[in-house]
Design a protein around this motif. Structure first.
Motif, PDB file in Angstrom:
ATOM      1  N   ASP A   1      30.173  -3.602  29.576  1.00  0.00           N
ATOM      2  CA  ASP A   1      30.134  -4.984  29.103  1.00  0.00           C
ATOM      3  C   ASP A   1      30.092  -4.963  27.583  1.00  0.00           C
ATOM      4  OD1 ASP A   1      29.942  -7.695  28.946  1.00  0.00           O
ATOM      5  OD2 ASP A   1      28.125  -7.872  30.136  1.00  0.00           O
ATOM      6  N   GLU A   2      31.046  -5.648  26.962  1.00  0.00           N
ATOM      7  CA  GLU A   2      31.090  -5.653  25.504  1.00  0.00           C
ATOM      8  C   GLU A   2      29.904  -6.411  24.911  1.00  0.00           C
ATOM      9  OE1 GLU A   2      34.183  -7.147  26.990  1.00  0.00           O
ATOM     10  OE2 GLU A   2      34.846  -5.097  27.322  1.00  0.00           O
ATOM     11  N   GLU A   3      29.480  -7.462  25.557  1.00  0.00           N
ATOM     12  CA  GLU A   3      28.410  -8.292  25.021  1.00  0.00           C
ATOM     13  C   GLU A   3      27.129  -8.080  25.828  1.00  0.00           C
ATOM     14  OE1 GLU A   3      29.467 -12.411  24.790  1.00  0.00           O
ATOM     15  OE2 GLU A   3      31.502 -11.949  24.141  1.00  0.00           O
ATOM     16  N   PRO A   4      26.024  -7.840  25.135  1.00  0.00           N
ATOM     17  CA  PRO A   4      24.765  -7.718  25.875  1.00  0.00           C
ATOM     18  C   PRO A   4      24.354  -9.088  26.432  1.00  0.00           C
ATOM     19  CG  PRO A   4      24.365  -7.609  23.514  1.00  0.00           C
ATOM     20  CD  PRO A   4      25.853  -7.650  23.711  1.00  0.00           C
ATOM     21  N   LEU A   5      23.561  -9.049  27.497  1.00  0.00           N
ATOM     22  CA  LEU A   5      23.091 -10.286  28.106  1.00  0.00           C
ATOM     23  C   LEU A   5      22.074 -10.966  27.207  1.00  0.00           C
ATOM     24  CD1 LEU A   5      22.558  -9.128  31.792  1.00  0.00           C
ATOM     25  CD2 LEU A   5      24.402 -10.561  30.922  1.00  0.00           C
ATOM     26  N   GLU A   6      22.018 -12.287  27.304  1.00  0.00           N
ATOM     27  CA  GLU A   6      21.002 -13.052  26.593  1.00  0.00           C
ATOM     28  C   GLU A   6      19.636 -12.688  27.194  1.00  0.00           C
ATOM     29  OE1 GLU A   6      21.444 -15.198  23.999  1.00  0.00           O
ATOM     30  OE2 GLU A   6      23.521 -14.544  24.023  1.00  0.00           O
ATOM     31  N   PRO A   7      18.566 -12.770  26.413  1.00  0.00           N
ATOM     32  CA  PRO A   7      17.243 -12.398  26.952  1.00  0.00           C
ATOM     33  C   PRO A   7      16.860 -13.166  28.211  1.00  0.00           C
ATOM     34  CG  PRO A   7      17.133 -12.609  24.578  1.00  0.00           C
ATOM     35  CD  PRO A   7      18.512 -13.056  24.988  1.00  0.00           C
ATOM     36  N   ASP A   8      17.237 -14.444  28.311  1.00  0.00           N
ATOM     37  CA  ASP A   8      16.871 -15.207  29.508  1.00  0.00           C
ATOM     38  C   ASP A   8      17.719 -14.842  30.716  1.00  0.00           C
ATOM     39  OD1 ASP A   8      19.133 -16.400  28.386  1.00  0.00           O
ATOM     40  OD2 ASP A   8      18.596 -18.400  29.114  1.00  0.00           O
ATOM     41  N   GLU A   9      18.795 -14.074  30.526  1.00  0.00           N
ATOM     42  CA  GLU A   9      19.634 -13.633  31.638  1.00  0.00           C
ATOM     43  C   GLU A   9      19.225 -12.250  32.149  1.00  0.00           C
ATOM     44  OE1 GLU A   9      23.544 -13.787  29.952  1.00  0.00           O
ATOM     45  OE2 GLU A   9      23.763 -15.926  30.330  1.00  0.00           O
TER      46      GLU A   9
END
Length: 181
Positions: free
Chosen positions: A54-62
Motif C-alpha cells: 500500500d503506497e499510503e499508510p492508513l489513517e490512525p482511526d482506520e
C-alpha cells in the motif's frame, strides 16, 4: 466449501487485475505471463503480496486498536493520589471490559433481563456498552471508550441487584448486597 469460494473469488479478482494493468509482455514477470487458470499457490501468494503493498499508510482511526498511537496523558492535570483517575485517563479511546455479577441466585433469563435494563440505562446516559452473558449470574460489559467504564461502575454499584463490578482486576462491591461475596 468456503475455501473454494474464496479461491474462486481470488482467481477472478486476479484475472481482472492482470487485465487491468497494461504491461507490455516483456515487462511482466514470468509468473504473470501465465494464464490465470495455470496459477499455482506460489503465484497466488506473490499476487497477494502485491495487493497488500500500500503506497499510503492508513489513517490512525482506520488502524486496528492495538496499532493506533496512544493519546498523550497530561499528568499535570491528574491527581496522583487518585489512581482511578489515572487508569481512566489511560483507557481513553481503548476498548475495556468489566465484569458484572448479579446478586441472589438468578436464572439466566433473569440475569439477561436485569443486565439488559442496566445496559439500556447506560445507553440513555450516553455510555455505550455491549453486554455478553457469561454465566447464570454474570455478564461482561464491553466499552469501546474505556474511560466510560468507571462512570458505568458508579451507576452499576448503586443498583439493588448488583453484587460486584470488576474493572482492571479491581472489585467494586455493590452497595445493596448482603455480603454474598
Amino acid at each position: 466449501m468456503h475455501k473454494y469460494l474464496l479461491i474462486t473469488l481470488l482467481i477472478v479478482s486476479v484475472g481482472l487485475l492482470v487485465e487491468a494493468k497494461k504491461f507490455k509482455d516483456e515487462e511482466k514477470p514470468a509468473w504473470a505471463k501465465k494464464d490465470i487458470r495455470d496459477y499455482n499457490d506460489a503465484d497466488l501468494e506473490r499476487l497477494l503480496d502485491q495487493w497488500e503493498e500500500d503506497e499510503e499508510p492508513l489513517e490512525p482511526d482506520e488502524l486496528p486498536e492495538h496499532l493506533r498511537p496512544a493519546e498523550p496523558i497530561d499528568m499535570s492535570q491528574l491527581d496522583p493520589s487518585n489512581p482511578e483517575n489515572i487508569l481512566k485517563a489511560s483507557k481513553k479511546g481503548k476498548t475495556l471490559m468489566s465484569f458484572v455479577t448479579v446478586n441472589g441466585n438468578p436464572s439466566k433469563q433473569e440475569t439477561e433481563d436485569i443486565t439488559k435494563l442496566w445496559q439500556t440505562s447506560l445507553w440513555n446516559n450516553h455510555i455505550q456498552a455491549e453486554r455478553y452473558l457469561i454465566d447464570d449470574n454474570r455478564a461482561i460489559f464491553m466499552f469501546k471508550e474505556g474511560s466510560q467504564a468507571w462512570e458505568a461502575k458508579d451507576y452499576l454499584v448503586e443498583q439493588e441487584r448488583c453484587l460486584q463490578v470488576t474493572i482492571e482486576n479491581k472489585d467494586y462491591k455493590g452497595k445493596h448486597n448482603k455480603d454474598e461475596l
